[in-house]
Motif scaffolding. Structure first.
Motif, short mmCIF file in Angstrom:
data_model
loop_
_atom_site.label_atom_id
_atom_site.label_comp_id
_atom_site.label_asym_id
_atom_site.label_seq_id
_atom_site.Cartn_x
_atom_site.Cartn_y
_atom_site.Cartn_z
N GLY A 1 -12.64 -13.28 2.46
CA GLY A 1 -11.65 -12.27 1.88
C GLY A 1 -10.28 -13.15 1.58
N ASP A 2 -9.34 -12.46 0.81
CA ASP A 2 -8.31 -13.00 0.22
C ASP A 2 -7.19 -12.41 1.00
OD1 ASP A 2 -6.50 -14.57 -1.27
OD2 ASP A 2 -6.44 -13.13 -3.15
N LEU A 3 -6.04 -13.07 1.33
CA LEU A 3 -5.01 -12.73 2.08
C LEU A 3 -4.28 -11.61 1.30
CD1 LEU A 3 -3.47 -12.70 4.97
CD2 LEU A 3 -2.09 -14.51 3.94
N ILE A 4 -4.18 -11.82 0.13
CA ILE A 4 -3.45 -10.76 -0.68
C ILE A 4 -4.26 -9.40 -0.74
CG2 ILE A 4 -2.89 -10.10 -3.04
CD1 ILE A 4 -1.29 -12.56 -1.90
N ASP A 5 -5.47 -9.58 -0.90
CA ASP A 5 -6.14 -8.17 -0.62
C ASP A 5 -6.02 -7.30 0.69
OD1 ASP A 5 -7.40 -8.62 -3.20
OD2 ASP A 5 -9.13 -9.49 -2.37
N VAL A 6 -5.97 -8.05 1.80
CA VAL A 6 -5.78 -7.64 3.08
C VAL A 6 -4.25 -6.99 3.16
CG1 VAL A 6 -5.27 -8.19 5.48
CG2 VAL A 6 -7.03 -9.26 4.20
N VAL A 7 -3.05 -7.58 2.69
CA VAL A 7 -2.05 -7.05 2.61
C VAL A 7 -1.63 -5.91 1.81
CG1 VAL A 7 0.47 -7.57 1.99
CG2 VAL A 7 -0.97 -9.53 3.24
N THR A 8 -2.28 -5.83 0.49
CA THR A 8 -2.33 -4.73 -0.27
C THR A 8 -2.93 -3.57 0.36
OG1 THR A 8 -2.26 -6.21 -2.25
CG2 THR A 8 -2.76 -4.02 -2.53
N ALA A 9 -4.17 -3.74 1.11
CA ALA A 9 -4.78 -2.66 1.46
C ALA A 9 -4.15 -2.16 2.84
CB ALA A 9 -6.31 -3.03 1.94
N MET A 10 -3.36 -2.87 3.39
CA MET A 10 -2.73 -2.42 4.75
C MET A 10 -1.43 -1.76 4.48
SD MET A 10 -4.27 -3.42 7.43
CE MET A 10 -3.44 -3.65 8.77
N GLY A 11 -0.78 -2.08 3.16
CA GLY A 11 0.26 -1.29 2.79
C GLY A 11 0.00 -0.03 2.18
N ALA A 12 -1.04 -0.22 1.39
CA ALA A 12 -1.73 1.16 0.81
C ALA A 12 -1.92 2.19 2.17
CB ALA A 12 -2.79 1.20 0.06
N ALA A 13 -2.55 1.84 3.25
CA ALA A 13 -3.01 2.36 4.20
C ALA A 13 -1.84 2.82 5.26
CB ALA A 13 -3.80 1.48 5.36
N GLU A 14 -0.76 2.00 5.43
CA GLU A 14 0.36 2.37 6.08
C GLU A 14 1.05 3.63 5.40
OE1 GLU A 14 4.39 0.25 7.92
OE2 GLU A 14 2.93 -0.88 6.39
N MET A 15 1.32 3.40 3.87
CA MET A 15 2.00 4.27 3.13
C MET A 15 1.21 5.53 3.21
SD MET A 15 3.11 4.64 -0.59
CE MET A 15 2.91 2.80 -1.00
N ALA A 16 -0.18 5.67 3.30
CA ALA A 16 -0.85 6.95 3.19
C ALA A 16 -0.53 7.67 4.72
CB ALA A 16 -2.06 6.66 2.97
N LEU A 17 -0.75 6.79 5.73
CA LEU A 17 -0.78 7.42 7.29
C LEU A 17 0.93 7.95 7.20
CD1 LEU A 17 -1.84 7.75 9.82
CD2 LEU A 17 -1.47 5.68 10.41
N ASP A 18 1.81 7.00 6.83
CA ASP A 18 3.24 7.47 6.83
C ASP A 18 3.48 8.99 6.28
OD1 ASP A 18 3.92 5.32 8.31
OD2 ASP A 18 4.92 4.44 6.86
N THR A 19 2.80 9.12 4.80
CA THR A 19 2.78 10.42 4.27
C THR A 19 2.38 11.59 5.22
OG1 THR A 19 2.98 9.15 2.20
CG2 THR A 19 2.08 11.59 2.12
N VAL A 20 0.95 11.26 5.67
CA VAL A 20 0.32 12.43 6.49
C VAL A 20 1.20 12.69 7.55
CG1 VAL A 20 -1.69 12.72 7.74
CG2 VAL A 20 -2.02 11.89 5.57
N VAL A 21 1.78 11.83 8.34
CA VAL A 21 2.59 12.06 9.52
C VAL A 21 3.85 13.03 9.04
CG1 VAL A 21 4.17 10.82 11.21
CG2 VAL A 21 1.78 9.99 10.74
N ALA A 22 4.37 12.46 7.87
CA ALA A 22 5.59 13.23 7.42
C ALA A 22 5.30 14.59 7.23
CB ALA A 22 6.13 12.61 6.22
N VAL A 23 3.89 14.94 6.36
CA VAL A 23 3.68 16.31 6.23
C VAL A 23 3.57 17.09 7.47
CG1 VAL A 23 1.72 17.80 5.19
CG2 VAL A 23 2.86 15.78 3.96
N ARG A 24 2.75 16.24 8.70
CA ARG A 24 2.48 16.91 9.74
C ARG A 24 3.86 17.29 10.41
NH1 ARG A 24 1.57 13.61 14.85
NH2 ARG A 24 3.68 13.25 14.17
N ASP A 25 4.73 16.54 10.48
CA ASP A 25 6.13 16.70 10.97
C ASP A 25 6.72 17.90 10.30
OD1 ASP A 25 5.60 14.71 12.86
OD2 ASP A 25 7.00 13.23 11.61
N LYS A 26 6.73 18.13 8.95
CA LYS A 26 7.32 19.31 8.32
C LYS A 26 6.54 20.35 8.91
CE LYS A 26 10.52 17.91 5.51
NZ LYS A 26 11.84 18.15 5.35
#
Length: 108
Positions: A70-95
């Motif tokens: 795999g390419d390191l750029i793909d890993v960083v991009t996928a991890m960033g998207a996953a982190e943002m999605a998880l942060d969004t779900v956690v924010a909704v849960r907190d609200k």
């Protein structure tokens, strides 16, 4: 900056591709969906499914990188998207938990 509950639900609805939340006269929320589709529960379910997909994609990209395929750029991009999605779900849960706590404190 304070975000209202309807503003937050509308933003997450638009992000999830669901009907936007609007306010009818009298302050009553209208999801724009007639009785056949979702509402808030469907939106949350969709967000959780998308987040699980993003986390799975990040895990797959990471394991490909470890295997040398795999390419390191793909890993960083996928991890960033996953982190943002998880942060969004956690924010909704907190609200939701905050709104529930506020309702439970109301006097009858």
């Amino acid at each position: 900056m304070s975000i209202g509950a309807l503003d937050a639900a509308g933003a997450y609805g638009r992000a999830a591709g669901l009907a936007p939340v609007t306010t009818r006269p009298g302050g009553v929320a209208d999801t724009g969906a007639s009785g056949e589709a979702g509402g808030f529960g469907q939106m949350v379910q969709s967000m959780v499914e998308q987040t699980a997909g993003n986390l799975h994609a990040a895990e797959t990209a990471s394991s490909k990188q470890v295997a040398g395929k795999g390419d390191l750029i793909d890993v960083v991009t996928a991890m960033g998207a996953a982190e943002m999605a998880l942060d969004t779900v956690v924010a909704v849960r907190d609200k939701v938990v905050g709104a529930y706590s506020e309702i439970m404190r109301m006097q009858i």
